[in-house]
Design an enzyme around this catalytic site. Sequence first.
Site, mmCIF file in Angstrom:
data_model
loop_
_atom_site.group_PDB
_atom_site.id
_atom_site.type_symbol
_atom_site.label_atom_id
_atom_site.label_comp_id
_atom_site.label_asym_id
_atom_site.label_seq_id
_atom_site.Cartn_x
_atom_site.Cartn_y
_atom_site.Cartn_z
ATOM 1 N N ARG A 165 -7.291 -6.251 2.392
ATOM 2 C CA ARG A 165 -6.107 -7.110 2.199
ATOM 3 C C ARG A 165 -5.107 -6.734 3.269
ATOM 4 O O ARG A 165 -4.844 -5.571 3.506
ATOM 5 C CB ARG A 165 -5.529 -6.835 0.797
ATOM 6 N N GLU A 214 -2.157 -19.144 -2.121
ATOM 7 C CA GLU A 214 -3.429 -18.949 -2.822
ATOM 8 C C GLU A 214 -4.420 -20.091 -2.590
ATOM 9 O O GLU A 214 -4.037 -21.252 -2.516
ATOM 10 C CB GLU A 214 -3.189 -18.816 -4.330
ATOM 11 N N ARG A 255 -8.855 -2.930 -3.115
ATOM 12 C CA ARG A 255 -9.060 -3.434 -1.752
ATOM 13 C C ARG A 255 -8.359 -2.513 -0.760
ATOM 14 O O ARG A 255 -7.270 -1.995 -1.043
ATOM 15 C CB ARG A 255 -8.485 -4.844 -1.599
#
Length: 174
Positions: free
Chosen positions: A65, A73, A115
């Site tokens: 990320r 999104e 992440r």
Amino acid sequence: MKKILFILLILILIGCSAEENHTTDTWISIKEPKLENRSLNLIQYEVIRVIDGDTVELKNGERLRYNDIDTPETVHPSKPIECYGPQASAKNKELVEGEIILVELGNPTKDRYGRLLGYVYIEDLFVNAELVRGGYAEVNSYGNPGSKLSNLLDIEKNAKKRMKGLWGACLNSR
């Protein structure tokens, strides 16, 4: 006297032409760290898939990320596709899919979803900044600002002023 004026005119023209070749986004290149000036803690990864505008899957199976930015999104399990999300995902794909990237990991190195968090570079291109500059992403540190947050905020301010990307297309949703 005419020869001196002629020589001065040529020197001025040469100077102007040299200056013209170096003015593209000068204010940004001064603010953005060049590869040779960055931390030596860069880790090389291969991107095998772009998940969305600010997240990729790496060849080693981990997800990365991008630090200090947020794109609209497109794949969130409980949110609809947001304005400019598909464009942000497409731009990220254009920039990094199938590429070898250099990552400067954040602190912490992982987010709450496991992440990796990091600043992403391809050669001398700072990908996080490129997404903000084009209006594909907004700056968001999620309460944990990284070392380049101030630079990214300056770039975002310019993108907003120029109504780039989501700043021009999504006025009603921001």
